[in-house]
Scaffold this active site. Sequence first.
Site, PDB file in Angstrom:
ATOM      1  N   HIS A 196      28.244  33.860  48.129  1.00  0.00           N
ATOM      2  CA  HIS A 196      29.059  34.197  46.967  1.00  0.00           C
ATOM      3  C   HIS A 196      29.963  33.040  46.555  1.00  0.00           C
ATOM      4  O   HIS A 196      29.989  32.622  45.390  1.00  0.00           O
ATOM      5  CB  HIS A 196      29.888  35.438  47.297  1.00  0.00           C
ATOM      6  CG  HIS A 196      30.584  36.061  46.133  1.00  0.00           C
ATOM      7  ND1 HIS A 196      31.833  35.670  45.717  1.00  0.00           N
ATOM      8  CD2 HIS A 196      30.220  37.072  45.310  1.00  0.00           C
ATOM      9  CE1 HIS A 196      32.205  36.403  44.683  1.00  0.00           C
ATOM     10  NE2 HIS A 196      31.241  37.271  44.412  1.00  0.00           N
ATOM     11  N   ASP A 249      37.540  32.859  47.662  1.00  0.00           N
ATOM     12  CA  ASP A 249      36.195  33.430  47.758  1.00  0.00           C
ATOM     13  C   ASP A 249      35.714  33.463  49.212  1.00  0.00           C
ATOM     14  O   ASP A 249      36.523  33.488  50.136  1.00  0.00           O
ATOM     15  CB  ASP A 249      35.236  32.638  46.859  1.00  0.00           C
ATOM     16  CG  ASP A 249      34.197  33.530  46.200  1.00  0.00           C
ATOM     17  OD1 ASP A 249      33.386  34.138  46.924  1.00  0.00           O
ATOM     18  OD2 ASP A 249      34.201  33.626  44.966  1.00  0.00           O
ATOM     19  N   SER A 267      31.609  38.501  38.928  1.00  0.00           N
ATOM     20  CA  SER A 267      31.890  37.380  39.838  1.00  0.00           C
ATOM     21  C   SER A 267      31.355  36.080  39.275  1.00  0.00           C
ATOM     22  O   SER A 267      31.906  35.003  39.529  1.00  0.00           O
ATOM     23  CB  SER A 267      31.230  37.627  41.202  1.00  0.00           C
ATOM     24  OG  SER A 267      32.006  38.461  42.012  1.00  0.00           O
TER      25      SER A 267
END
Length: 750
Positions: free
Chosen positions: A213, A144, A537
Amino acid sequence: MSVCNYYISILTFLLALLFGINNVLSKPEEYKTYIVHLDHSQKPSSFLTHETWHQTILKSLSKPVHGKEMLLYSYYHVMNGFSARLTPAQVSKLKKSPAHIAIHEEKIGKLFTTHSPQFMGLRHSSGLWNVSSYGEGVIIGMIDSGVWPESESFNEKGMPPIPTRWKGKCQNSTTNPFPCNRKLIGAQVFIKGIQAADESDSPDDSPRDFLGHGTHTSSTAAGNHVPGASQFGYANGVARGIAPGAHVAMYKVSSGGFIAESDVLAAMDQAIADGVDIMSLSLGFDHVPYFQDVIATASLSAIEKEIFVVCSAGNDGAPNTTFNSAPWITTVGAGTLDRSFIATVTLGNDLTLEGQSKFPDRVLVVDTLLYYGKGDFEKSCSDGALNVSEVFGKVVMCDNNGSSTIFEQVRELARVEALAGILIADETLYNIDELEIPSLILPSSSGALIRKYAIEAADDASVKIMRFVLTSFGTKPAPQVAFFSSRGPDPVNPNILKPDIIAPGVEVLAAIPPIVSVEQFGNYDLGSDYAFLSGTSMSAPHVAGVAALLKAVHPEWSPAAIRSALMTTAYTVDNNGTTLTNQFTSLSGTPLDYGAGHINPNKAMDPGLIYDIDWQGYVDFLCGLGYNDTEMKAILRQSKWSCSQEGTDINYPSFVAMFSADSPNVKNFTRVLTNVGDDQSVYQLITETSQGMTIKVEPTTLTFTSKYQKQKFAASVQMNGKAPPVAYGYVNWIDQNNHIVASPVVVLNS
């Protein structure tokens, strides 16, 4: 023109032409990043490592440039080969090498973003959390954008020692210290490829997350217990990951929202070497065949090492858009939660109404005049329609007139300094936390009640109180399939049903770095330690967490066994008792939308039977796709393999039958079920079909006398008469202990 001037002109022209040609000829070729597959057996024994061999190959291509400067990564586990910066001429030369198998220019991809443990049925006192000790001892590798190590979600309180088998490390930078602990046990950086492509804006090379994220996905999968977490008061409670007892390792591949194939390969290669148990990827690249798909290739290598790989299905929302769909990857779509964020308004006649709101402040609007306007419905709250003298300091109701969005209406309300807004919309709206003034969004049915009151009360119409920052549970229907969640049929191989399952992916609350802007309030950026994000996600790390819990309970299960348990125990009925629906249209979905259904962790702990797949099963599947030797070598990393059967049928927990006008109307399947339940079990067949569809199975009874015993069955799917484009049913096996092993059957007619 004189003769002299004429010859001077000709000479000038020739010199200019010669200079231009020389410029063209001398212009250096552009370097680009390429992924190079090599035949490992060609490595001379004089080279002690792959990397020195790779550097020597690169040096032979261009003497003035050092091979080390061209080389980005050498790969050891995910493929045999390397990634490097090369010119077209160097690529042509490299292809002539006897070690060359395949080469392609690197592609750029993207991250897939835009209460959940309780919604999925996880409880402290019983079930999977309790039995698995919250995933203790399992290592989840996150590929990630990095992680924010100081987040409370990564505190090590109550964590066991780091497993002795762990080989990873915590990468520090000289300018930005990065602390690891017993929760966050590793963090490394792989952004050479994206930096070479000029798509990186990372301030340094530390594993620190500057996007939010990776911190969000990591804390979703395995964040520790954090009381009092919320986004500005919404969803206030204890934040925890799905597997709070598991360890986390971060492999940073993105710093600006984009990703490069070379970096993702390197990260997955390192994760395999480090010893992760679960690998989670909330990102993807464009659709290509499996042998060209770096995530598919690397994942197959991970599966060979018994590492469970879970990926996001993508956020394209339309049919034929699923990503990361190789049958050895567990592909996850997104669903909604039964939670909504609201505000309430009580009118002067004591009528109280509830609507959508995510205004980031616990403001109170008390005893204020209500303004509805002069009846010009078409221009209600549109740009320039209101006068400051009429609405200043009042609560203004805006009609849903179709000529302006609620965001445009709120801008108009802010311009004239209204105190608050009441807006009308019948659909669920997103980004409503971006509204500039306190605003409440109501359905048209509620709007009609306010309109009636405002007209009757005229100048005396008022609002007694408006309350904000409220969270409501039990929203119906839930779950729904998120509007953005990518749907099948799969564009690469429609014979495999994707997504496999769905999991929470809408407005998921999890940790983010405090330096990341969550929303804007006037001219200010607002930060928070926890925030809502939406996307597949967010759904993939939910499944990564559940897989960690299952791995802790059943360490002997293969990745295919874990996926099978998740799929055959998933549910397809919402809290209204109806088939899962589309979030926007509210129409009933199909397995093309939600796969086997919504994840059900506690049921997955005891599935009864599993559809297992070993390495040879995947090889046979690839053999049936008609790949040539070069393509098979690229994906298998082997120079020799055997194909033990023909066709692309694989022991998958779902079925897809494709028919065309000139094809037979019957499709045959063979499956093998393994007993992981009680030694003595008898399963009876129950099939479900839709119009024009027939499913036949032999035998109709499966009897098991011991654990891990295998039983085979044959199934045939037939379409009768004029069939719809999509039809579906189920093959269900049910035993005396009420285990239900459910597999969707999808028929595609063209």
